[in-house]
Enzyme design. Sequence first.
Site, PDB file in Angstrom:
ATOM      1  N   GLY A 165       0.790  -1.298  -0.073  1.00 25.48           N
ATOM      2  CA  GLY A 165      -0.048  -0.027   0.082  1.00 25.48           C
ATOM      3  C   GLY A 165       0.724   1.326  -0.079  1.00 25.48           C
ATOM      4  O   GLY A 165       0.353   2.244   0.267  1.00 25.48           O
ATOM      5  N   GLU A 200      -1.612   5.938 -13.591  1.00 27.43           N
ATOM      6  CA  GLU A 200      -2.855   5.019 -14.051  1.00 27.43           C
ATOM      7  C   GLU A 200      -4.128   5.961 -13.884  1.00 27.43           C
ATOM      8  O   GLU A 200      -3.892   7.122 -12.722  1.00 27.43           O
ATOM      9  CB  GLU A 200      -3.288   3.845 -12.855  1.00 27.43           C
ATOM     10  N   LYS A 237      -5.252  -3.392   3.759  1.00 25.87           N
ATOM     11  CA  LYS A 237      -6.564  -4.193   4.167  1.00 25.87           C
ATOM     12  C   LYS A 237      -6.700  -4.227   5.566  1.00 25.87           C
ATOM     13  O   LYS A 237      -5.719  -4.568   6.347  1.00 25.87           O
ATOM     14  CB  LYS A 237      -6.504  -5.524   3.419  1.00 25.87           C
ATOM     15  N   GLU A 289      -2.726  -5.892 -10.019  1.00 19.68           N
ATOM     16  CA  GLU A 289      -1.443  -6.227  -9.856  1.00 19.68           C
ATOM     17  C   GLU A 289      -1.577  -8.012  -9.420  1.00 19.68           C
ATOM     18  O   GLU A 289      -2.715  -8.555  -9.287  1.00 19.68           O
ATOM     19  CB  GLU A 289      -0.688  -5.542  -8.846  1.00 19.68           C
ATOM     20  N   ARG A 293       2.609 -14.924  -3.880  1.00 21.74           N
ATOM     21  CA  ARG A 293       2.848 -15.648  -2.620  1.00 21.74           C
ATOM     22  C   ARG A 293       1.570 -15.972  -1.998  1.00 21.74           C
ATOM     23  O   ARG A 293       0.538 -15.444  -2.664  1.00 21.74           O
ATOM     24  CB  ARG A 293       3.540 -14.671  -1.606  1.00 21.74           C
ATOM     25  N   VAL A 296      -2.370 -12.900   3.416  1.00 25.25           N
ATOM     26  CA  VAL A 296      -2.773 -12.880   4.545  1.00 25.25           C
ATOM     27  C   VAL A 296      -4.135 -13.365   4.943  1.00 25.25           C
ATOM     28  O   VAL A 296      -4.614 -14.088   5.589  1.00 25.25           O
ATOM     29  CB  VAL A 296      -2.610 -11.380   5.282  1.00 25.25           C
TER      30      VAL A 296
HETATM   31  P1  ADP Z   1       0.081  -2.624  -3.099  1.00 29.13           P
HETATM   32  O1  ADP Z   1       0.765  -3.613  -3.708  1.00 29.13           O
HETATM   33  O2  ADP Z   1       1.121  -1.617  -2.442  1.00 29.13           O
HETATM   34  O3  ADP Z   1      -0.807  -3.287  -1.964  1.00 29.13           O
HETATM   35  P2  ADP Z   1      -2.094  -2.049  -5.026  1.00 29.13           P
HETATM   36  O4  ADP Z   1      -1.729  -1.914  -6.687  1.00 29.13           O
HETATM   37  O5  ADP Z   1      -2.404  -3.540  -4.843  1.00 29.13           O
HETATM   38  O6  ADP Z   1      -0.755  -1.671  -4.099  1.00 29.13           O
HETATM   39  O7  ADP Z   1      -3.375  -1.133  -4.620  1.00 29.13           O
HETATM   40  C1  ADP Z   1      -3.595  -1.123  -3.319  1.00 29.13           C
HETATM   41  C2  ADP Z   1      -4.868  -0.382  -2.997  1.00 29.13           C
HETATM   42  O8  ADP Z   1      -4.613   0.954  -3.683  1.00 29.13           O
HETATM   43  C3  ADP Z   1      -5.911  -0.764  -3.959  1.00 29.13           C
HETATM   44  O9  ADP Z   1      -6.637  -1.914  -3.214  1.00 29.13           O
HETATM   45  C4  ADP Z   1      -6.789   0.228  -4.007  1.00 29.13           C
HETATM   46  O10 ADP Z   1      -7.452   0.713  -2.826  1.00 29.13           O
HETATM   47  C5  ADP Z   1      -5.681   1.427  -4.053  1.00 29.13           C
HETATM   48  N1  ADP Z   1      -5.497   1.599  -5.674  1.00 29.13           N
HETATM   49  C6  ADP Z   1      -4.555   1.392  -6.505  1.00 29.13           C
HETATM   50  N2  ADP Z   1      -4.747   1.671  -7.789  1.00 29.13           N
HETATM   51  C7  ADP Z   1      -5.616   2.468  -7.828  1.00 29.13           C
HETATM   52  C8  ADP Z   1      -6.389   3.000  -8.912  1.00 29.13           C
HETATM   53  N3  ADP Z   1      -5.804   3.157 -10.179  1.00 29.13           N
HETATM   54  N4  ADP Z   1      -7.570   3.684  -8.716  1.00 29.13           N
HETATM   55  C9  ADP Z   1      -7.974   3.653  -7.416  1.00 29.13           C
HETATM   56  N5  ADP Z   1      -7.510   3.103  -6.193  1.00 29.13           N
HETATM   57  C10 ADP Z   1      -6.367   2.380  -6.453  1.00 29.13           C
END
Ligand code: ADP
Length: 454
Positions: A165, A200, A237, A289, A293, A296
């Site tokens: 995050g 994005e 989360k 993404e 792995r 949690v």
């Molecule tokens: P990480 O690998 O750091 O967990 P993620 O790419 O999985 O990062 O994104 C984590 C959270 O960030 C997502 O669950 C969402 O809440 C928010 N997020 C990421 N990208 C976007 C996006 N393009 N638009 C809105 N929220 C996003």
Amino acid sequence: MFSKILIANRGEIALRIIRACRELGIRTVAVYSQADRNCLHVRMSDEAICIGQAASSNSYLNIPAIISAAEITDVEAIHPGYGFLAENPHFAEICESCKITFIGPTPENIRLMGDKMAARSSMHKAGLPIVPGSPAAIKTKEEALKVAKSIGYPVIIKAAAGGGGKGMRICHNDLTLVSSLMTAQSEAEANFGNSNVYIEKYIEEPRHIEVQVIADRSGHILQLGERDCSIQRRHQKLLEESPSPVVDSKMRKRLGELVLKGIKSVNYVSCGTIEFLLDEKTNNFYFMEMNTRIQVEHPVTEMVTGIDLIKEQIRIASGEKLKIKQEDVHIRGAAIECRINAEDADNNFMPSPGKIEALVLPGGPNVRVDTHIYAGYEIPPYYDSLIAKLIVHGRDRQEAIKIMHRALTEFHVSPIKTTIPFHLKLMENPLFLKGDISTHFVQDMIKEESGIKD
Ligand code: ADP
């Protein structure tokens, strides 16, 4: 099957892996830092080796110390759990070169998915919808402005190597985009050793929906349905559930088909999760993404499918084929997981480490607690604040919420502060009860409680 494995992790996930090994008849070696001498994973494993000082960089991230421990104890495999070295392709390669099986995907799988931009383009090629954005790393402000112009504001700057995050910045106009770009690049370099960032479209109030997969070495892949992880704070989360209250059978089928295509296209092996954002306004979902792995929140999938993901992961790493067929996978009822963190939810989720003087764990039908804490345990300040995962299973979402509420009221940890009161409020929140949530829900709930108006 392996006869002995080393667990390169700590906390609840180390215990979870030890338990799976016990049931499979595998001996276990725990590793621990000087701060973790009194941890349960040290006591519950068959052997335990101290690998360094408290700081993760000296212990749970210390590759030479972990490999030495594996060689001294003569293990055949290493399970990395989640976090620490779980998504480090270099570590997976070193294990391979030392003839120790890394219980996880191939180094190539990890490397590809660890670069979020490369992951985006490979999944796009496989036919998965991706969030509109820059096709390559953004180097200059001119490039950033051009992309923003074509996709429209708001946009989000993300670190290609980001995780947990971290490394994301939301921009609403040219001014904030230009001023955030350089900061984002230097933060990415400082936190992840890679300054690449990309842009994005920022989806407003999306749901976070992810699909669990497991694949063996012969190319047999299972998709085990979705988890809804929209209850987040600062992109981290706090609660996960399966199935998602908004994914219907048509969307589930479509998600499943796309995920299988994506997984096949990269010859993926082991457990993994493909994460999507669902834009409820348009009902479009986008690949975000892939995590290479065990996660949690894997227990909610275990509860609704009856499949032990850790055991399957170990079996696959040992060369066995998956015995389960896709048509035998059924989602039964609903499961919810609450992350119990040693944090004070009433005080901006401030970490609350210290000694646990008194502890009562919940129990009863359909309640599972994955935890490493005990009365007298001192929570060290060096690692993440997760102290327990409370997981429940009900015939449907309504019943699962009732069971969760009941179990949370039984759960007592003192004197440290935990997220239990926060989860209790959540279980009584009318919008949560309706399943009417997005990734902004927690932030809005906190704002409303404190009387702050936008
Ligand atoms: P990480 O690998 O750091 O967990 P993620 O790419 O999985 O990062 O994104 C984590 C959270 O960030 C997502 O669950 C969402 O809440 C928010 N997020 C990421 N990208 C976007 C996006 N393009 N638009 C809105 N929220 C996003």
